[in-house]
Write an enzyme that holds these catalytic residues in place. Structure first.
Site, mmCIF file in Angstrom:
data_model
loop_
_atom_site.group_PDB
_atom_site.id
_atom_site.type_symbol
_atom_site.label_atom_id
_atom_site.label_comp_id
_atom_site.label_asym_id
_atom_site.label_seq_id
_atom_site.Cartn_x
_atom_site.Cartn_y
_atom_site.Cartn_z
ATOM 1 N N HIS A 86 0.305 -9.528 0.781
ATOM 2 C CA HIS A 86 -0.784 -8.874 0.056
ATOM 3 C C HIS A 86 -2.126 -9.422 0.523
ATOM 4 O O HIS A 86 -2.328 -10.632 0.549
ATOM 5 C CB HIS A 86 -0.652 -9.119 -1.451
ATOM 6 C CG HIS A 86 0.456 -8.341 -2.093
ATOM 7 N ND1 HIS A 86 1.008 -8.681 -3.315
ATOM 8 C CD2 HIS A 86 1.114 -7.221 -1.680
ATOM 9 C CE1 HIS A 86 1.953 -7.811 -3.615
ATOM 10 N NE2 HIS A 86 2.033 -6.921 -2.655
ATOM 11 N N HIS A 125 11.866 -0.718 -2.463
ATOM 12 C CA HIS A 125 10.696 -1.349 -3.071
ATOM 13 C C HIS A 125 11.068 -2.090 -4.349
ATOM 14 O O HIS A 125 10.421 -3.086 -4.703
ATOM 15 C CB HIS A 125 9.618 -0.308 -3.355
ATOM 16 C CG HIS A 125 8.225 -0.823 -3.135
ATOM 17 N ND1 HIS A 125 7.774 -1.241 -1.897
ATOM 18 C CD2 HIS A 125 7.194 -1.033 -3.992
ATOM 19 C CE1 HIS A 125 6.525 -1.658 -2.000
ATOM 20 N NE2 HIS A 125 6.151 -1.557 -3.258
ATOM 21 N N ARG A 174 12.006 -5.441 -3.329
ATOM 22 C CA ARG A 174 10.788 -6.221 -3.049
ATOM 23 C C ARG A 174 10.196 -6.747 -4.361
ATOM 24 O O ARG A 174 9.777 -7.912 -4.450
ATOM 25 C CB ARG A 174 9.795 -5.340 -2.299
ATOM 26 C CG ARG A 174 8.429 -5.972 -2.000
ATOM 27 C CD ARG A 174 7.665 -5.030 -1.073
ATOM 28 N NE ARG A 174 6.240 -5.277 -1.039
ATOM 29 C CZ ARG A 174 5.639 -6.153 -0.223
ATOM 30 N NH1 ARG A 174 6.365 -6.891 0.592
ATOM 31 N NH2 ARG A 174 4.328 -6.295 -0.222
ATOM 32 N N ARG A 211 8.714 -4.995 3.061
ATOM 33 C CA ARG A 211 8.585 -3.564 2.844
ATOM 34 C C ARG A 211 9.656 -2.888 3.697
ATOM 35 O O ARG A 211 10.039 -3.374 4.753
ATOM 36 C CB ARG A 211 7.204 -3.062 3.254
ATOM 37 C CG ARG A 211 6.042 -3.714 2.500
ATOM 38 C CD ARG A 211 4.707 -3.212 3.032
ATOM 39 N NE ARG A 211 3.579 -3.787 2.311
ATOM 40 C CZ ARG A 211 2.931 -4.887 2.693
ATOM 41 N NH1 ARG A 211 3.306 -5.535 3.805
ATOM 42 N NH2 ARG A 211 1.915 -5.338 1.986
ATOM 43 N N LYS A 255 1.139 -4.666 7.068
ATOM 44 C CA LYS A 255 0.050 -3.698 7.061
ATOM 45 C C LYS A 255 -1.171 -4.256 7.778
ATOM 46 O O LYS A 255 -1.460 -5.442 7.698
ATOM 47 C CB LYS A 255 -0.322 -3.355 5.616
ATOM 48 C CG LYS A 255 0.686 -2.451 4.912
ATOM 49 C CD LYS A 255 0.187 -2.070 3.536
ATOM 50 C CE LYS A 255 1.135 -1.103 2.843
ATOM 51 N NZ LYS A 255 0.639 -0.719 1.490
ATOM 52 N N TYR A 265 2.833 -8.906 -11.065
ATOM 53 C CA TYR A 265 4.119 -9.501 -11.433
ATOM 54 C C TYR A 265 3.979 -10.479 -12.584
ATOM 55 O O TYR A 265 4.941 -10.702 -13.322
ATOM 56 C CB TYR A 265 4.744 -10.181 -10.210
ATOM 57 C CG TYR A 265 5.050 -9.191 -9.114
ATOM 58 C CD1 TYR A 265 6.105 -8.301 -9.240
ATOM 59 C CD2 TYR A 265 4.248 -9.121 -7.978
ATOM 60 C CE1 TYR A 265 6.364 -7.361 -8.252
ATOM 61 C CE2 TYR A 265 4.510 -8.186 -6.988
ATOM 62 C CZ TYR A 265 5.566 -7.307 -7.135
ATOM 63 O OH TYR A 265 5.817 -6.379 -6.171
#
Length: 323
Positions: A289, A263, A266, A165, A189, A298
């Site tokens: 994730h 992004h 990414r 990110r 995150k 995806y």
């Protein structure tokens, strides 16, 4: 004798809300206003949404007394109007809050919206770049002269090689690449750490950038702890600045700047891995994730690409089947 054209009849006016509905909506809005904290346009949106529901349901007994099946029919009307799933969900949220208010006032013993399913929101497919387009971006970055070119080449190579990110990239510590690591430790995150392998091109670009990194350090050296220092208040390159640099790079590579962002790189990292045969769980870990359903978007992109490939190349996609 002059000809006269027929005037089409006027559109029928929508029914008015029943008096009981109008009074209940006004009381609900007064309650919201008394609670405070809501912007005026939010109150207007509540009023508009509930007034519309009351008008549609006026022939069905009204909004205050509406059963779940009547409310479900109202949601079907919204869908038939072509409203987006997001707008339908907002209308349902307004109804739920309205009926909670009625229950708190002793006007309804039940909550009819509990039996209604929220409209399914279609998650948009991510924007993608082809492998050739990424190669053009990288080549354009390496062709830029001086320290700025080396920094931009390192940014592009690292984003595409690692799937970081942009916030993770700009906050990397200077020590992250001090020893030419083959694996990068990234804090993502929720403070979750993950390991991301780095290929030879990204490491080479990083080494070339480190040779000129000192030219980007502010005079007071306050930003020396970051891999990408800057005179910005944060002490490092901002997300916005990286986005601007990539759009300028896109122009130099002959690509539409609107299609290029951190992004998007990414997304390219993930989709190109999967198209090359990588396991979905591995890609999930590399992206950081928490839920694999986030990564599964995806696979939908790949499905769409396969469908387009078949439509372009398969003879039966364009030819009529002989009987």
């Amino acid at each position: 004798m002059s000809e006269t054209s027929e005037v089409p009849p006027p559109e029928p006016l929508p029914p008015e809300p029943l008096p009981a509905d109008r009074r209940a909506i006004e009381a609900f809005l007064e309650m919201l206003g008394a609670e405070g904290g809501l912007a005026d346009n939010t109150l207007v949106a509540y009023a508009t949404d509930l007034d519309d529901a009351a008008r549609v349901l006026s022939a069905d007994g009204g909004l205050v007394t509406a059963a779940a099946d009547a409310l479900a029919r109202y949601l079907a009307v919204l869908e038939a109007r072509g409203l987006t799933a997001e707008t339908q969900a907002r209308r349902l949220s307004a109804l739920r809050r309205f009926f909670r208010f009625l229950a708190s006032e002793g006007r309804r013993p039940d909550q009819p919206t509990d039996r209604l399913d929220a409209p399914r929101r279609r998650r948009p497919l991510p924007k993608l770049l082809s492998e050739d387009e990424v190669d053009r971006l990288i080549a354009a970055a390496h062709a830029m002269p001086g320290p700025d070119g080396r920094r931009l080449a390192a940014i592009v190579e690292l984003l595409y090689a690692s799937g970081l990110r942009v916030t993770e990239l700009v906050t990397l510590p200077a020590a992250a690449l001090a020893r030419d690591p083959q694996v990068l430790m990234v804090r993502g995150k929720g403070g979750r750490d993950r390991l991301v392998p780095l290929g030879a091109p990204a490491r080479a670009a990083a080494r070339a950038y480190l040779e000129v990194r000192g030219s980007f350090l502010p005079p007071d050296r306050t930003a020396q702890g970051f891999l990408f220092p800057s005179r910005a208040a944060e002490g490092h390159l901002t997300r916005q600045r990286v986005g601007q640099l990539l759009k300028l790079l896109a122009l130099g590579a002959g690509l539409d700047p609107a299609r290029v962002s951190p992004h998007v790189l990414r997304h390219a990292f993930a989709s190109h891995l999967l198209s090359g045969g990588a396991d979905l769980r591995v890609v999930q870990q590399l992206l950081g994730h928490a839920d694999i359903t986030t990564t599964q978007i995806y696979t939908h992109v790949l499905d769409a690409d396969l469908r387009r490939a078949i439509e372009r190349a398969h003879p039966l996609s364009t030819a009529d089947l002989a009987g």
